[in-house]
Design a protein around this motif. Sequence first.
Motif, mmCIF file in Angstrom:
data_model
loop_
_atom_site.group_PDB
_atom_site.id
_atom_site.type_symbol
_atom_site.label_atom_id
_atom_site.label_comp_id
_atom_site.label_asym_id
_atom_site.label_seq_id
_atom_site.Cartn_x
_atom_site.Cartn_y
_atom_site.Cartn_z
ATOM 1 N N HIS B 23 0.454 -1.175 0.224
ATOM 2 C CA HIS B 23 -0.280 -0.339 0.572
ATOM 3 C C HIS B 23 0.731 1.375 0.263
ATOM 4 O O HIS B 23 1.565 1.898 0.522
ATOM 5 N N SER B 24 0.502 2.581 -1.099
ATOM 6 C CA SER B 24 1.215 2.768 -1.377
ATOM 7 C C SER B 24 0.419 4.954 -0.391
ATOM 8 O O SER B 24 -0.365 4.589 0.196
ATOM 9 N N VAL B 25 1.427 5.075 1.030
ATOM 10 C CA VAL B 25 1.307 6.245 1.384
ATOM 11 C C VAL B 25 1.693 7.488 0.797
ATOM 12 O O VAL B 25 2.736 7.499 1.485
ATOM 13 N N ALA B 26 0.898 8.297 0.743
ATOM 14 C CA ALA B 26 1.279 9.969 0.722
ATOM 15 C C ALA B 26 1.646 10.029 1.901
ATOM 16 O O ALA B 26 0.510 10.208 3.049
ATOM 17 N N VAL B 27 2.576 10.854 2.068
ATOM 18 C CA VAL B 27 3.444 11.593 2.992
ATOM 19 C C VAL B 27 3.124 13.434 3.514
ATOM 20 O O VAL B 27 2.824 14.124 3.921
ATOM 21 N N PHE B 28 4.740 13.590 2.451
ATOM 22 C CA PHE B 28 4.906 15.047 1.926
ATOM 23 C C PHE B 28 5.465 15.319 3.185
ATOM 24 O O PHE B 28 4.276 16.125 3.466
ATOM 25 N N SER B 29 6.311 15.013 4.203
ATOM 26 C CA SER B 29 6.494 15.824 5.533
ATOM 27 C C SER B 29 8.049 16.056 4.820
ATOM 28 O O SER B 29 8.480 15.012 5.124
#
Lengths: 145, 258
Positions: B23-29
Motif C-alpha cells: 500500500h502506497s501512502v502519501a506523506v509529504f513531510s
Amino acid sequence: MHELALCQELIAEVARIAAAHDAVGASRILVTLGPLSGVEAPLLERAFLVARAGTIAEAATLEIEQQPLSVRCTVCGAKSEVTPTNLLCRTCGAWKVEILEGDALLLKSVELLVETAAEGKPADPNTNAETTSAQLSNGLGESHV
Amino acid sequence: MCESCGCAGVSHESHVHGESSRHSVAVFSDILRRNNDQAAHNREHFTEHGVLALNLMSSPGSGKTSLLEATIDALGDVFRIGVIEGDLATENDARRIRAKGVPAVQITTGQACHLDAEMVHEALHHLELESLDLLFIENVGNLVCPASFDLGQHANVALLSVTEGDDKPAKYPVLFRAADLILLSKSDLLEVLDDFNPALAEQHVRALANPAKILQVSARRPETLTPWLQWLRTMWDTRYGDARKAAGTTAAVSAAAE
C-alpha cells in the motif's frame, strides 16, 4: 557527511508511518530533494544502504526525485530557473528573489507491506491506491497519517 | 494497480499475495520532521524565558570562540550570557568560556559533523535559562552539515574569516544562504592580505538572494565589534525589550540598550 544522520531520521519517520498502518515492512520510499536542501542524492543513496539494515525498511528501495530550482523576482516579477550559487533574476539581475521551489527535503510517499486481513480489501481505507494518487496529483503538503 | 488486491503494486507477480500486500501512502513531510519538532520545542523554551538564542556557524578556526570571548568582555555586564559549545572532542572551548565567568556546556559529538536539536535540548538541562538573556550555540566547525539542522535558534550567524577566501559563500551556498548575519572575522588581517575582497564576498552572498548584513569584526580590536554588539542589542530588544520593561525588571539590560 550528514546524509547518514538524515537517513536515520528518514527511516524513523518511515517506521512511525508503518506502525500507524500496522505494516510489517516498507518496500519503496520516495523522497524529493531540491538543490538547496544541502543533501547530495548519490551520498543519500549510499547512506541509505547502511542505515536501512536491521530496520523496517531493510528490504526497501529508495527513489530520489530531484526538484528543479526556480525563483520569482520581487523587483520585476519574472520567474527564472537558476543554479544554487547564482539565484539572481535572469531577467533583470536583481538579487531580491523568492524561492519558488528547490529547497525540498521531503518524504513524499512510502509503499508499505501490510498483512492482508481479508483478501482483496486494504487494511485501511486511507491507504488505498486511489486515495494516494489523488493526493499526489493534488500535491497536498500535509501528512494524512 | 494490482487488480487482485487493490494495492499500488504495478503487477500482481511483483509482490507476495495471501500474506501481505503493498500500500502506497502519501506523506509529504520533511525528512527532518523529528529534528524540526524538537527545534520548535527548544525555541519555545528560549522564548518563554526571554533568551535570545543564536546559532554560530563557520569553518574550524574562523574565530568563533575568540569572538565569543571578546563579546563576553564587552557585553558581560549588560546581558546574562550562556554558551553551548559543539566540538567532536575536548572541553577546551567550554573551558575558555567558563574562564570568563560565563556558564558553558560542552557537547562532544564524537564523529558527528553537526549539532542537532536533540543534542541542544540535552545541553539545556545543564543550563538555567531563567538566568540567561543571550545563548550562543557554537556549532561544530563545518560549512556543510550544520546548515541542514534547525536547533531552535532565533537567528543564524555565519563567520567567514578573511584568511579563508572571499568566494566561500559561493562554495557553500546552503549555509551562507541560511545566515541572518555574516561576520567577516579576523578583519585586522585585511591590511596584510591582498586576496580577500570584502565587496566580492558580499557579491557572492547577494547572489544567494540573501539580504543579510555583513560586518567586519576582529576579536583583537574591540573597537571593531561595535556594529556586532549593536546588532545583538537590537535583536534582543526587538524580541524582548518591551516585555522586560513592562515587567519592571529593567535592570542592566534595557538601561544599557538605550
